[in-house]
Design a protein around this motif. Structure first.
Motif, mmCIF file in Angstrom:
data_model
loop_
_atom_site.group_PDB
_atom_site.id
_atom_site.type_symbol
_atom_site.label_atom_id
_atom_site.label_comp_id
_atom_site.label_asym_id
_atom_site.label_seq_id
_atom_site.Cartn_x
_atom_site.Cartn_y
_atom_site.Cartn_z
ATOM 1 N N ALA A 22 48.707 2.930 11.733
ATOM 2 C CA ALA A 22 50.080 2.808 11.229
ATOM 3 C C ALA A 22 50.103 2.019 9.928
ATOM 4 O O ALA A 22 51.091 2.068 9.188
ATOM 5 N N ASP A 23 49.008 1.302 9.648
ATOM 6 C CA ASP A 23 48.952 0.546 8.388
ATOM 7 C C ASP A 23 48.996 1.467 7.179
ATOM 8 O O ASP A 23 49.377 1.038 6.084
ATOM 9 N N LEU A 24 48.628 2.735 7.379
ATOM 10 C CA LEU A 24 48.662 3.673 6.255
ATOM 11 C C LEU A 24 50.095 4.034 5.863
ATOM 12 O O LEU A 24 50.315 4.737 4.878
ATOM 13 N N MET A 25 51.058 3.552 6.649
ATOM 14 C CA MET A 25 52.465 3.809 6.335
ATOM 15 C C MET A 25 53.079 2.705 5.476
ATOM 16 O O MET A 25 54.259 2.777 5.122
ATOM 17 N N THR A 32 47.826 20.558 6.406
ATOM 18 C CA THR A 32 46.698 21.326 5.902
ATOM 19 C C THR A 32 45.657 21.415 6.995
ATOM 20 O O THR A 32 45.639 20.636 7.931
ATOM 21 N N ALA A 33 44.758 22.363 6.847
ATOM 22 C CA ALA A 33 43.781 22.619 7.890
ATOM 23 C C ALA A 33 42.871 21.416 8.119
ATOM 24 O O ALA A 33 42.417 21.184 9.231
ATOM 25 N N THR A 34 42.587 20.661 7.109
ATOM 26 C CA THR A 34 41.663 19.534 7.259
ATOM 27 C C THR A 34 42.363 18.300 7.813
ATOM 28 O O THR A 34 41.706 17.321 8.146
ATOM 29 N N TYR A 35 43.660 18.310 7.940
ATOM 30 C CA TYR A 35 44.407 17.156 8.456
ATOM 31 C C TYR A 35 45.344 17.634 9.554
ATOM 32 O O TYR A 35 46.548 17.477 9.478
ATOM 33 N N ASP A 36 44.762 18.265 10.538
ATOM 34 C CA ASP A 36 45.535 18.949 11.554
ATOM 35 C C ASP A 36 46.264 17.967 12.478
ATOM 36 O O ASP A 36 45.771 16.877 12.784
ATOM 37 N N ALA A 37 47.436 18.375 12.955
ATOM 38 C CA ALA A 37 48.211 17.507 13.858
ATOM 39 C C ALA A 37 47.455 17.225 15.148
ATOM 40 O O ALA A 37 47.634 16.171 15.759
ATOM 41 N N GLU A 38 46.612 18.147 15.594
ATOM 42 C CA GLU A 38 45.871 17.920 16.837
ATOM 43 C C GLU A 38 44.859 16.782 16.715
ATOM 44 O O GLU A 38 44.348 16.297 17.725
ATOM 45 N N ASN A 39 44.561 16.392 15.483
ATOM 46 C CA ASN A 39 43.707 15.209 15.304
ATOM 47 C C ASN A 39 44.369 13.951 15.851
ATOM 48 O O ASN A 39 43.700 12.939 16.067
ATOM 49 N N LEU A 40 45.674 14.022 16.044
ATOM 50 C CA LEU A 40 46.395 12.857 16.575
ATOM 51 C C LEU A 40 46.119 12.632 18.056
ATOM 52 O O LEU A 40 46.376 11.554 18.585
ATOM 53 N N ALA A 76 52.482 11.502 4.409
ATOM 54 C CA ALA A 76 52.294 10.588 5.540
ATOM 55 C C ALA A 76 50.946 10.882 6.174
ATOM 56 O O ALA A 76 50.501 12.041 6.205
ATOM 57 N N MET A 77 50.313 9.835 6.660
ATOM 58 C CA MET A 77 49.002 10.009 7.282
ATOM 59 C C MET A 77 48.849 8.998 8.414
ATOM 60 O O MET A 77 49.169 7.822 8.253
ATOM 61 N N LEU A 78 48.360 9.477 9.553
ATOM 62 C CA LEU A 78 48.111 8.635 10.726
ATOM 63 C C LEU A 78 46.823 9.106 11.397
ATOM 64 O O LEU A 78 46.384 10.241 11.197
ATOM 65 N N ALA A 79 46.254 8.231 12.220
ATOM 66 C CA ALA A 79 45.030 8.625 12.929
ATOM 67 C C ALA A 79 45.330 9.153 14.328
ATOM 68 O O ALA A 79 44.793 10.183 14.737
ATOM 69 N N LYS A 80 46.128 8.425 15.094
ATOM 70 C CA LYS A 80 46.394 8.842 16.466
ATOM 71 C C LYS A 80 47.838 8.514 16.841
ATOM 72 O O LYS A 80 48.377 7.483 16.407
ATOM 73 N N VAL A 81 48.422 9.364 17.663
ATOM 74 C CA VAL A 81 49.702 9.054 18.297
ATOM 75 C C VAL A 81 49.531 9.272 19.796
ATOM 76 O O VAL A 81 49.291 10.394 20.243
ATOM 77 N N TYR A 82 49.570 8.197 20.550
ATOM 78 C CA TYR A 82 49.433 8.274 22.011
ATOM 79 C C TYR A 82 50.795 8.035 22.654
ATOM 80 O O TYR A 82 51.464 7.051 22.352
ATOM 81 N N GLY A 142 39.708 11.786 19.543
ATOM 82 C CA GLY A 142 38.678 11.718 18.524
ATOM 83 C C GLY A 142 38.603 10.344 17.888
ATOM 84 O O GLY A 142 39.338 9.424 18.245
ATOM 85 N N PRO A 143 37.679 10.192 16.936
ATOM 86 C CA PRO A 143 37.484 8.888 16.294
ATOM 87 C C PRO A 143 38.660 8.512 15.398
ATOM 88 O O PRO A 143 39.501 9.345 15.056
ATOM 89 N N ARG A 144 38.678 7.247 15.016
ATOM 90 C CA ARG A 144 39.766 6.767 14.160
ATOM 91 C C ARG A 144 39.687 7.355 12.758
ATOM 92 O O ARG A 144 40.660 7.301 12.003
ATOM 93 N N SER A 145 38.558 7.911 12.411
ATOM 94 C CA SER A 145 38.424 8.526 11.084
ATOM 95 C C SER A 145 39.063 9.911 11.036
ATOM 96 O O SER A 145 39.271 10.464 9.960
ATOM 97 N N LYS A 146 39.384 10.462 12.158
ATOM 98 C CA LYS A 146 39.975 11.801 12.230
ATOM 99 C C LYS A 146 41.492 11.643 12.174
ATOM 100 O O LYS A 146 42.085 10.967 13.022
ATOM 101 N N MET A 147 42.118 12.277 11.182
ATOM 102 C CA MET A 147 43.535 11.974 10.925
ATOM 103 C C MET A 147 44.388 13.230 10.787
ATOM 104 O O MET A 147 43.888 14.328 10.587
#
Lengths: 264, 264
Positions: free
Chosen positions: B71-74, B25-33, B146-152, B36-41
């Protein structure tokens, strides 16, 4: 081999800056308009040629410009792969002596965008120094600062410190211009002679200067890591010390503000 | 011990990102990964078996680590598995957590009294070179989001023997984050505690490698044995750095970091 302080001594003493073709015939005034930006100031200043023909840009003073040891071209990355000549004229506008005759390489400095060249021909009191662009390449030349410098060489630099400045920091004023700063640095050069001190004070420092380290490898210096710093001298102090034989030893402690690079 | 600086190498150069197997969805964009801050998912809608997130790079890059923030959100009711791979399509597996993610898979600071960290680190056996890197999230049965904050995906940097031991976090007693920008970035982050790390006897090439890291964004500091950080992993921004030349090819690198605000 050492650490060179390169100020635009030729730019200071030039009566005019000429834009010419490859036979030293001056171009129309409209094309040359704004060429004075090459003399100094912030790195953001630039002059762009309206056409694509070969162009020479020369500092000229028929009553003499003194000598020069180095030429530095800011943002020479704009001419990467393009052949250029560095020129000196004992008698302007006779044919002159062409040096280099190749692409500006290696590119050095912060972000590896600048080029420094030690002149291979000696000119005791030249009437002009210049650079010829587009010898074998047709392109519209964009030029930032071009320095011709009677360099002051230091054998040693110690206590070299480098501190990065936040990218969002405000520009700092210096002699009528505002400069965005990449980093600050401190170092002490010497021991130097009293004649060196006099030479140091006689150099033009209202515009930024370069510290060029010709030691080390092609892309790094033993004294300064980035091999070339384009900077304003924010502070200086001559330190006097004495050795065991009670002989005077002089050092110059320098505070530098290294200019922010960019290709805007 | 090994002390890694882990930047988002893939995010800094990615030409695009793709999500395969579900929708976003637009509010949970993949580019948020990416940053940005950890609150951006990033969040994807409920899916049946596997969803894949791809970093598409313009050319091949070498990566040594993958870090997943939040990853705890998994740790969901159905249980989630994560695999890390390179290449398009199903790709070639590098590493992963094959059984449902549990607290023992997580590192980083513990928030709000929880007994586990929030992030997962995958340290590759040897660097992997590719122009596509991906994670795949799966679960055994049913459908779930599924929800994550960052993938590096990181080309990690090891500097010498690691920082000097003994630094401590300066903790903000009021617990309220403040807003600040990274030294090299323009985006503000909510940050909390601060720490200074010093590396001694650092070589020139390591300084150069440090200076070209994408430090405009947050990075992870990965202390494999927990010698410096009790929780092994810290998600931080660089607040300041300086280096001092102390020998022919020897530098002292001093850095200051701020911990990103963590949320329950």
């Amino acid at each position: 081999m050492g650490l060179w302080l390169l100020a635009n001594t030729v730019g200071r003493d030039a009566a005019e800056i000429r834009v010419t073709d490859n036979t030293n015939v001056e171009v129309a005034a409209s094309e040359a308009e704004g060429i004075d930006v090459i003399r100094g100031g912030p790195r953001s200043l630039k002059w762009t040629q309206s056409g694509t023909n070969q162009r020479r840009i020369a500092y000229v003073n028929k009553s003499g410009l003194g000598t020069a040891t180095h030429c530095v071209i800011v943002d020479a990355a704009l001419h990467e792969g393009k052949v250029l000549h560095v020129y000196g004229w004992d008698d302007y506008a006779a044919s002159g002596s062409a040096m280099h005759g190749a692409a500006p390489t290696p590119l050095i400095g912060i972000d590896q965008r600048d080029w420094a060249f030690e002149l291979t021909t000696s000119f005791p009191d030249a009437e002009a120094f210049g650079v010829s662009f587009g010898i074998s390449d047709t392109y519209s030349k964009t030029v930032r600062q071009i320095y011709f410098c009677d360099g002051l060489e230091f054998d040693h630099a110690s206590a070299v410190q480098f501190q990065r400045v936040p990218v969002h920091a405000s520009a700092v004023p210096h002699c009528g211009n505002f400069y965005k700063i990449h980093a600050t640095a401190t170092m002490t050069v010497g021991p130097v002679t009293r004649a060196d001190i006099d030479t140091y004070y006689a150099l033009p420092k209202e515009d930024p200067v370069f510290f060029y380290d010709d030691t080390g490898g092609s892309d790094y210096g033993d004294h300064i890591l980035h091999k070339l710093w384009h900077c304003i001298i924010a502070g200086e102090q001559v330190v006097v010390d004495y050795n065991d034989n009670d002989e005077e030893m002089l050092f110059i402690a320098l505070e530098l503000s290294i200019l922010k690079h960019g290709n805007g | 011990m090994a002390f890694w600086i882990l930047p988002n190498t893939a995010g800094a150069v990615a030409s695009s990102m793709d999500v395969d197997g579900s929708t976003t969805t637009a509010t949970y964009d993949a580019e948020n990964l990416i940053s940005g801050p950890r609150s951006k998912m990033w969040r994807c809608d409920a899916f049946g078996s596997v969803v894949r997130v791809y970093y598409n790079l313009p050319q091949s890059y070498s990566m040594s680590h993958c870090v997943i923030a939040r990853a705890d959100l998994m740790m969901t009711e159905e249980g989630s598995q994560i695999s890390v791979a390179y290449g398009s399509g199903l790709g070639s597996p590098i590493d992963g957590i094959g059984t449902p993610i549990v607290a023992a898979n997580l590192v980083g600071i513990k928030v709000d009294g929880k007994p586990h960290g929030q992030d997962a680190v995958f340290e590759f056996t040897s660097p992997v070179t590719s122009d596509v890197f991906q994670i795949a999230i799966g679960h055994a049965s049913g459908t779930q989001a599924a929800m994550l904050a960052k993938v590096y995906f990181c080309d990690g940097l090891l500097i010498g023997n690691g920082p000097q031991r003994g630094p401590t976090w300066s903790v903000r007693r009021d617990g309220e984050p403040e807003r600040t920008k990274p030294l090299l970035g323009y985006e503000e982050y909510a940050v909390t505690d601060a720490i200074d790390l010093r590396w001694r006897h650092v070589g020139r090439e390591e300084i150069e490698a440090f200076e070209v890291l994408p430090l405009n964004w947050p990075v992870f500091l990965w202390d494999t044995d927990g010698d410096i950080f009790a929780h092994k992993l810290e998600h931080v921004i660089l607040a300041a750095y300086s280096w001092t030349r102390v020998g022919e090819d020897s530098f002292t690198l001093e850095t200051s970091w701020r911990r990103l605000a963590h949320y329950p």
